[in-house]
Write a protein that holds these residues in place. Sequence first.
Motif, mmCIF file in Angstrom:
data_model
loop_
_atom_site.group_PDB
_atom_site.id
_atom_site.type_symbol
_atom_site.label_atom_id
_atom_site.label_comp_id
_atom_site.label_asym_id
_atom_site.label_seq_id
_atom_site.Cartn_x
_atom_site.Cartn_y
_atom_site.Cartn_z
ATOM 1 N N THR A 21 0.841 -1.195 0.000
ATOM 2 C CA THR A 21 0.000 0.000 0.000
ATOM 3 C C THR A 21 0.877 1.246 0.000
ATOM 4 O OG1 THR A 21 -1.672 -1.184 1.280
ATOM 5 C CG2 THR A 21 -1.847 1.216 1.234
ATOM 6 N N VAL A 22 0.519 2.221 -0.837
ATOM 7 C CA VAL A 22 1.214 3.509 -0.837
ATOM 8 C C VAL A 22 0.686 4.306 0.356
ATOM 9 C CG1 VAL A 22 1.652 5.645 -2.110
ATOM 10 C CG2 VAL A 22 1.465 3.476 -3.353
ATOM 11 N N LEU A 23 1.594 4.625 1.293
ATOM 12 C CA LEU A 23 1.202 5.354 2.501
ATOM 13 C C LEU A 23 1.401 6.851 2.361
ATOM 14 C CD1 LEU A 23 2.750 2.994 5.186
ATOM 15 C CD2 LEU A 23 0.400 3.034 4.324
ATOM 16 N N GLY A 24 2.398 7.238 1.578
ATOM 17 C CA GLY A 24 2.665 8.664 1.422
ATOM 18 C C GLY A 24 3.691 8.923 0.334
ATOM 19 N N ILE A 25 3.684 10.146 -0.174
ATOM 20 C CA ILE A 25 4.636 10.569 -1.193
ATOM 21 C C ILE A 25 5.141 11.946 -0.788
ATOM 22 C CG2 ILE A 25 4.986 11.114 -3.637
ATOM 23 C CD1 ILE A 25 2.475 9.329 -4.192
ATOM 24 N N ALA A 26 6.457 12.097 -0.719
ATOM 25 C CA ALA A 26 7.061 13.377 -0.370
ATOM 26 C C ALA A 26 8.256 13.599 -1.283
ATOM 27 C CB ALA A 26 7.501 13.394 1.090
ATOM 28 N N GLY A 27 8.098 14.468 -2.269
ATOM 29 C CA GLY A 27 9.173 14.695 -3.231
ATOM 30 C C GLY A 27 9.449 13.433 -4.025
ATOM 31 N N LYS A 28 10.698 12.962 -3.968
ATOM 32 C CA LYS A 28 11.085 11.748 -4.704
ATOM 33 C C LYS A 28 10.968 10.487 -3.848
ATOM 34 C CE LYS A 28 14.336 13.971 -7.820
ATOM 35 N NZ LYS A 28 15.703 13.945 -8.343
ATOM 36 N N GLN A 29 10.443 10.617 -2.651
ATOM 37 C CA GLN A 29 10.369 9.485 -1.738
ATOM 38 C C GLN A 29 8.929 8.991 -1.589
ATOM 39 O OE1 GLN A 29 11.662 10.217 2.332
ATOM 40 N NE2 GLN A 29 13.064 8.491 2.068
ATOM 41 N N VAL A 30 8.784 7.672 -1.642
ATOM 42 C CA VAL A 30 7.475 7.031 -1.493
ATOM 43 C C VAL A 30 7.522 6.134 -0.258
ATOM 44 C CG1 VAL A 30 5.812 5.454 -2.561
ATOM 45 C CG2 VAL A 30 7.114 7.028 -3.985
ATOM 46 N N ARG A 31 6.523 6.242 0.601
ATOM 47 C CA ARG A 31 6.421 5.355 1.766
ATOM 48 C C ARG A 31 5.445 4.236 1.428
ATOM 49 N NH1 ARG A 31 5.926 7.813 7.514
ATOM 50 N NH2 ARG A 31 4.916 5.820 7.479
ATOM 51 N N LEU A 32 5.901 3.002 1.616
ATOM 52 C CA LEU A 32 5.086 1.833 1.324
ATOM 53 C C LEU A 32 4.836 1.034 2.586
ATOM 54 C CD1 LEU A 32 7.006 0.576 -1.846
ATOM 55 C CD2 LEU A 32 4.901 1.924 -1.796
ATOM 56 N N GLY A 33 3.648 0.489 2.693
ATOM 57 C CA GLY A 33 3.328 -0.463 3.749
ATOM 58 C C GLY A 33 3.204 -1.833 3.108
ATOM 59 N N ILE A 34 3.813 -2.836 3.715
ATOM 60 C CA ILE A 34 3.807 -4.181 3.139
ATOM 61 C C ILE A 34 3.239 -5.151 4.150
ATOM 62 C CG2 ILE A 34 5.220 -6.022 2.150
ATOM 63 C CD1 ILE A 34 7.259 -3.755 1.436
ATOM 64 N N ASP A 35 2.155 -5.822 3.778
ATOM 65 C CA ASP A 35 1.559 -6.889 4.584
ATOM 66 C C ASP A 35 1.884 -8.203 3.900
ATOM 67 O OD1 ASP A 35 0.242 -5.358 6.577
ATOM 68 O OD2 ASP A 35 -1.353 -4.885 5.161
ATOM 69 N N ALA A 36 2.628 -9.062 4.607
ATOM 70 C CA ALA A 36 3.000 -10.365 4.054
ATOM 71 C C ALA A 36 3.028 -11.376 5.195
ATOM 72 C CB ALA A 36 4.373 -10.278 3.388
ATOM 73 N N PRO A 37 2.856 -12.647 4.869
ATOM 74 C CA PRO A 37 2.937 -13.677 5.905
ATOM 75 C C PRO A 37 4.303 -13.642 6.593
ATOM 76 C CG PRO A 37 2.090 -14.591 3.864
ATOM 77 C CD PRO A 37 2.559 -13.204 3.560
ATOM 78 N N SER A 38 4.351 -14.058 7.838
ATOM 79 C CA SER A 38 5.599 -14.001 8.608
ATOM 80 C C SER A 38 6.690 -14.908 8.055
ATOM 81 C CB SER A 38 5.329 -14.345 10.066
ATOM 82 O OG SER A 38 4.795 -15.639 10.168
ATOM 83 N N ASP A 39 6.328 -15.899 7.242
ATOM 84 C CA ASP A 39 7.351 -16.786 6.682
ATOM 85 C C ASP A 39 7.981 -16.226 5.406
ATOM 86 O OD1 ASP A 39 4.891 -17.200 5.362
ATOM 87 O OD2 ASP A 39 5.524 -19.179 4.677
ATOM 88 N N ILE A 40 7.568 -15.024 4.980
ATOM 89 C CA ILE A 40 8.150 -14.376 3.804
ATOM 90 C C ILE A 40 9.001 -13.207 4.268
ATOM 91 C CG2 ILE A 40 7.656 -13.049 1.710
ATOM 92 C CD1 ILE A 40 5.172 -14.724 1.348
ATOM 93 N N SER A 41 10.289 -13.223 3.884
ATOM 94 C CA SER A 41 11.200 -12.138 4.247
ATOM 95 C C SER A 41 10.960 -10.946 3.339
ATOM 96 C CB SER A 41 12.652 -12.587 4.096
ATOM 97 O OG SER A 41 12.930 -13.642 4.970
#
Length: 69
Positions: A21-41
């Motif tokens: 999920t895109v959480l925020g955008i500031a200039g050239k930087q994008v903040r992402l949220g990642i939901d994944a199972p605990s067995d995936i690094s």
Amino acid sequence: MLILSRRIDESIIIADDIKITVLGIAGKQVRLGIDAPSDISVHREEIYLKLGESGKDKPLSSRSNPVKQ
């Protein structure tokens, strides 16, 4: 490579259990949220590459990438 455009609060689903999920955008930087199972690094690329150098994980470039038909 698949290229997608997303706005803040919009998501991308990978398989059935990974959501980015895109959480925020500031200039050239994008903040992402990642939901994944605990067995995936999930790592930033530079950390992943360092882990590969230490022998803990296999870098993507050395994995086989079979073509699905």
